[in-house]
Design an enzyme around this catalytic site. Sequence first.
Site, PDB file in Angstrom:
ATOM      1  N   HIS A   1       5.523   3.708  -8.469  1.00  0.00           N
ATOM      2  CA  HIS A   1       4.649   3.371  -9.584  1.00  0.00           C
ATOM      3  C   HIS A   1       3.844   4.630  -9.921  1.00  0.00           C
ATOM      4  O   HIS A   1       4.027   5.685  -9.286  1.00  0.00           O
ATOM      5  CB  HIS A   1       3.745   2.180  -9.229  1.00  0.00           C
ATOM      6  CG  HIS A   1       3.029   2.334  -7.924  1.00  0.00           C
ATOM      7  ND1 HIS A   1       2.059   3.276  -7.729  1.00  0.00           N
ATOM      8  CD2 HIS A   1       3.177   1.696  -6.729  1.00  0.00           C
ATOM      9  CE1 HIS A   1       1.607   3.199  -6.485  1.00  0.00           C
ATOM     10  NE2 HIS A   1       2.285   2.250  -5.850  1.00  0.00           N
TER      11      HIS A   1
ATOM     12  N   HIS B   1       2.298   6.840  -7.125  1.00  0.00           N
ATOM     13  CA  HIS B   1       3.184   7.815  -6.487  1.00  0.00           C
ATOM     14  C   HIS B   1       3.398   9.021  -7.410  1.00  0.00           C
ATOM     15  O   HIS B   1       3.383  10.173  -6.968  1.00  0.00           O
ATOM     16  CB  HIS B   1       4.549   7.184  -6.218  1.00  0.00           C
ATOM     17  CG  HIS B   1       4.537   6.009  -5.290  1.00  0.00           C
ATOM     18  ND1 HIS B   1       4.821   4.735  -5.702  1.00  0.00           N
ATOM     19  CD2 HIS B   1       4.276   5.916  -3.963  1.00  0.00           C
ATOM     20  CE1 HIS B   1       4.749   3.902  -4.675  1.00  0.00           C
ATOM     21  NE2 HIS B   1       4.402   4.595  -3.604  1.00  0.00           N
TER      22      HIS B   1
ATOM     23  N   LYS C   1      -5.950   5.672  -2.129  1.00  0.00           N
ATOM     24  CA  LYS C   1      -5.728   4.224  -2.043  1.00  0.00           C
ATOM     25  C   LYS C   1      -5.645   3.791  -0.567  1.00  0.00           C
ATOM     26  O   LYS C   1      -6.198   2.780  -0.169  1.00  0.00           O
ATOM     27  CB  LYS C   1      -4.453   3.906  -2.816  1.00  0.00           C
ATOM     28  CG  LYS C   1      -3.703   2.672  -2.438  1.00  0.00           C
ATOM     29  CD  LYS C   1      -4.251   1.431  -3.007  1.00  0.00           C
ATOM     30  CE  LYS C   1      -3.371   0.241  -2.776  1.00  0.00           C
ATOM     31  NZ  LYS C   1      -2.146   0.466  -2.057  1.00  0.00           N
TER      32      LYS C   1
HETATM   33  P1  AMP Z   1       3.567   4.001  -0.114  1.00  0.00           P
HETATM   34  O1  AMP Z   1       4.871   4.166  -0.842  1.00  0.00           O
HETATM   35  O2  AMP Z   1       2.852   2.734  -0.410  1.00  0.00           O
HETATM   36  O3  AMP Z   1       3.709   4.297   1.365  1.00  0.00           O
HETATM   37  O4  AMP Z   1       2.607   5.133  -0.673  1.00  0.00           O
HETATM   38  C1  AMP Z   1       2.992   6.475  -0.676  1.00  0.00           C
HETATM   39  C2  AMP Z   1       1.807   7.333  -1.050  1.00  0.00           C
HETATM   40  O5  AMP Z   1       1.348   6.950  -2.346  1.00  0.00           O
HETATM   41  C3  AMP Z   1       0.614   7.166  -0.095  1.00  0.00           C
HETATM   42  O6  AMP Z   1       0.022   8.451   0.108  1.00  0.00           O
HETATM   43  C4  AMP Z   1      -0.301   6.260  -0.871  1.00  0.00           C
HETATM   44  O7  AMP Z   1      -1.668   6.424  -0.529  1.00  0.00           O
HETATM   45  C5  AMP Z   1      -0.033   6.710  -2.297  1.00  0.00           C
HETATM   46  N1  AMP Z   1      -0.418   5.652  -3.228  1.00  0.00           N
HETATM   47  C6  AMP Z   1      -0.031   4.362  -3.211  1.00  0.00           C
HETATM   48  N2  AMP Z   1      -0.641   3.657  -4.195  1.00  0.00           N
HETATM   49  C7  AMP Z   1      -1.443   4.550  -4.848  1.00  0.00           C
HETATM   50  C8  AMP Z   1      -2.341   4.449  -5.953  1.00  0.00           C
HETATM   51  N3  AMP Z   1      -2.548   3.302  -6.595  1.00  0.00           N
HETATM   52  N4  AMP Z   1      -2.998   5.561  -6.343  1.00  0.00           N
HETATM   53  C9  AMP Z   1      -2.810   6.746  -5.688  1.00  0.00           C
HETATM   54  N5  AMP Z   1      -1.971   6.907  -4.652  1.00  0.00           N
HETATM   55  C10 AMP Z   1      -1.300   5.828  -4.228  1.00  0.00           C
END
Ligand code: AMP
Length: 282
Positions: A34, A37, A149
């Site tokens: 999204h 990322h 986040k």
């Molecule tokens: P994930 O795929 O959920 O493991 O997230 C991968 C990276 O994206 C991690 O560093 C999260 O903190 C970051 N991330 C996830 N959601 C958001 C968001 N809404 N805003 C900024 N970074 C995000």
Amino acid sequence: MRVCHSIDEMRAGSRAAGREGKSLGLVPTMGALHEGHLSLVRAAKAQCDLVAASIFVNPLQFGPSEDLAKYPRTFDRDRELFTQEGVDFIFAPSVEEMYPAGAVTYVTVEGLSDKLCGRTRPGHFRGVTTVVSKLFNIVEPDRAFFGQKDAAQSTIIRRMVRDLNIPVQVVVCPIVREPDGLAMSSRNAYLDAQQRESALVINHSLRAVQERFDQGEHKIDALIEAGIRVFVQAPSVRLDYFEIVDPETLDPVDDLSRAALVAVAAFVGKARLIDNTLLMPA
Ligand code: AMP
């Protein structure tokens, strides 16, 4: 853009970049991309010559009764989005590639890993720090980009990098939200329309605290109560925790003379969602 499924391929690519004197940024993700990322990719592109993004749903960070099997996997769409953003390498290993039979070595950031989400999700942060240190060893990035986040995750990774002298600069990027304030998350895909509406209380609770703080309320108990009270508006949402902690130690603070992290986690239907905000002293 190169898609690397093996560790050798990824390492060869990143070593070649290093030989050419190019700086490399790493954006670790679990896919189901999204704008949150993609904001990390944009930050990495702005600060590094080349960008590697990983897509790996890491079994080690899921508890036995959590959503590992159901976690959204959208590789073709993710590859498309990363390509559009100008990512140079996608590292998308299999579970067997990352954890060959007999792997028994873990990285644990003691103490911090039991706070906030670590309390409800035992072993979660050990899974995160283990996979992130493996990614650092494989990709050898100059900088690695994480989202605010997952505030506790960022704190724990920064501590791991410091404690283990890992030669990478950790960059933490702001939370990206939907227009109505809900923090973007791959797990938002689990929500039906009604749950999506109810989930707004999570961000509203943080806003309530911020407002009270801006109006001059500096008593921790009163601020926490103001946040928790918002959840009355959505009785189907089950609060996991609502805490005001020191952003470095993740321990509850007893005064607001320094920056403090207001962190919340709540279950909305099948989704466990988190959000946070920082209270900054004037
Ligand atoms: P994930 O795929 O959920 O493991 O997230 C991968 C990276 O994206 C991690 O560093 C999260 O903190 C970051 N991330 C996830 N959601 C958001 C968001 N809404 N805003 C900024 N970074 C995000």
